[in-house]
Design an enzyme around this catalytic site. Structure first.
Site, PDB file in Angstrom:
ATOM      1  CB  CYS A 145      41.039  31.338  58.016  1.00  0.00           C
ATOM      2  SG  CYS A 145      42.310  30.967  56.785  1.00  0.00           S
ATOM      3  CB  CYS A 177      40.500  26.867  56.033  1.00  0.00           C
ATOM      4  SG  CYS A 177      40.913  27.435  57.697  1.00  0.00           S
ATOM      5  CB  CYS A 194      45.016  29.908  59.508  1.00  0.00           C
ATOM      6  SG  CYS A 194      43.652  28.734  59.697  1.00  0.00           S
ATOM      7  CB  CYS A 197      44.338  26.268  55.885  1.00  0.00           C
ATOM      8  SG  CYS A 197      44.332  28.070  55.872  1.00  0.00           S
ATOM      9  CB  CYS A 244      50.264  43.495  63.134  1.00  0.00           C
ATOM     10  SG  CYS A 244      50.289  44.732  61.846  1.00  0.00           S
TER      11      CYS A 244
HETATM   12 FE    FE Z   1      42.834  28.826  57.486  1.00  0.00          FE
END
Ligand code: FE
Length: 139
Positions: free
Chosen positions: A48, A51, A97, A100, A120
């Protein structure tokens, strides 16, 4: 897996580029074929951009032809979360995610076996952590 990461919009804005912020925190979508990872085959783990949580492996990345990085499975069942998204006149499933709440993209059911899923994902919501260097036996 660590606990939730919660930051104010001002904090995120200070840490991210405007494009990263617009996609990951405001549910934007990058233009197809514009992202660094759309057609990348480089081995590694995609994390990510907000984070650092590990999200997808290059081993489940495939060429969907869509212009966005596409995966048939997340790295672990807990790394991403999904929820219904009826915006833009479409019924889609948003992928975020789990740590976060960054917007990553959407998941569709037209992917390849074995899952038949197509995650996607926007390139700008991801960073690629390269795998460990492979030592050669030479010398
Ligand atoms: Fe994240």
């Amino acid at each position: 897996m660590g606990g939730k990461v919660t930051k104010s919009n001002d904090q995120w804005r200070a840490e991210l580029t405007p494009e990263q912020y617009g996609v990951s925190r405001e549910k934007g979508t990058e233009a197809p074929f514009s992202g660094d990872y759309a057609e990348s085959k480089t081995p590694g783990v995609y994390v990510c951009v907000c984070c650092g949580q590990e999200l997808f492996s290059s081993q489940t990345k495939y060429d969907s032809g869509s212009g966005w990085p596409s995966f048939w499975q997340p790295l672990s069942p807990d790394s991403t979360a999904t929820k219904g998204d009826a915006s833009h006149g479409m019924r889609r499933t948003e992928v975020t995610c789990s740590r976060c709440d960054a917007h990553l993209g959407h998941v569709f059911d037209d992917g390849p076996a074995p899952t038949n899923l197509r995650y996607c994902i926007n390139s700008v919501s991801l960073d690629l952590n390269l795998g460990p260097e492979t030592d050669t036996e030479e010398g």
